[in-house]
Design a protein around this motif. Sequence first.
Motif, short mmCIF file in Angstrom:
data_model
loop_
_atom_site.label_atom_id
_atom_site.label_comp_id
_atom_site.label_asym_id
_atom_site.label_seq_id
_atom_site.Cartn_x
_atom_site.Cartn_y
_atom_site.Cartn_z
N VAL A 20 -30.23 -8.73 7.34
CA VAL A 20 -30.61 -7.49 6.66
C VAL A 20 -29.55 -7.11 5.62
N THR B 166 -26.94 -2.30 3.29
CA THR B 166 -27.28 -0.89 3.04
C THR B 166 -28.29 -0.34 4.05
N PHE B 167 -28.81 -1.21 4.93
CA PHE B 167 -29.83 -0.79 5.90
C PHE B 167 -29.28 0.20 6.93
N THR B 168 -30.18 1.05 7.40
CA THR B 168 -29.86 1.95 8.51
C THR B 168 -30.48 1.40 9.79
N GLY C 289 -32.64 2.90 11.54
CA GLY C 289 -34.07 3.21 11.43
C GLY C 289 -34.84 2.13 10.69
N GLN C 290 -34.26 1.60 9.60
CA GLN C 290 -34.91 0.55 8.83
C GLN C 290 -35.01 -0.75 9.64
N ILE C 291 -33.98 -1.03 10.42
CA ILE C 291 -33.99 -2.22 11.27
C ILE C 291 -35.04 -2.06 12.37
N PHE D 255 -37.72 -0.36 12.21
CA PHE D 255 -39.02 -0.53 11.57
C PHE D 255 -39.35 -2.02 11.43
N GLN D 256 -38.39 -2.82 10.96
CA GLN D 256 -38.58 -4.26 10.81
C GLN D 256 -38.90 -4.93 12.14
N ASN E 25 -30.98 6.97 13.89
CA ASN E 25 -31.75 6.22 12.90
C ASN E 25 -31.06 6.18 11.54
N SER E 26 -30.28 7.21 11.25
CA SER E 26 -29.62 7.30 9.94
C SER E 26 -28.29 6.55 9.89
#
Length: 102
Positions: free
Chosen positions: A28, A31-33, A35-37, A39-40, A65-66
């Motif tokens: 990843v 810059t990912f959070t 929460g983004q992980i 989601f993936q 998540n942030s």
Amino acid sequence: NMQKLKLKIKLGKGLHWSNSRNQGNLKVPETFTIGQIMFQVRLSLKALEPSEALFMFVNNQIFCNSDMIIVIHNKFQINGILEIEAQKESVCGNARKEVHFS
């Protein structure tokens, strides 16, 4: 030139990858959070109900998540790989009671 971070997602009880060849290895952007992980990972799971929450643990800790993955990666990675454990919980609890109105 953005660095990609290496993650190893280990699935807890009742969770399965929709692609059986998936080994839980994920790269990843830094810059990912969390929460983004999440989601993936959720997109790659088989039969996870919308009512079921997904929790991610790093070193037995839960993160917001942030929270930025780069910070967590830098603190807990081993040999460049951050291990994340994904667990499923039912948000509503396990009780599926019928409601009767009189």
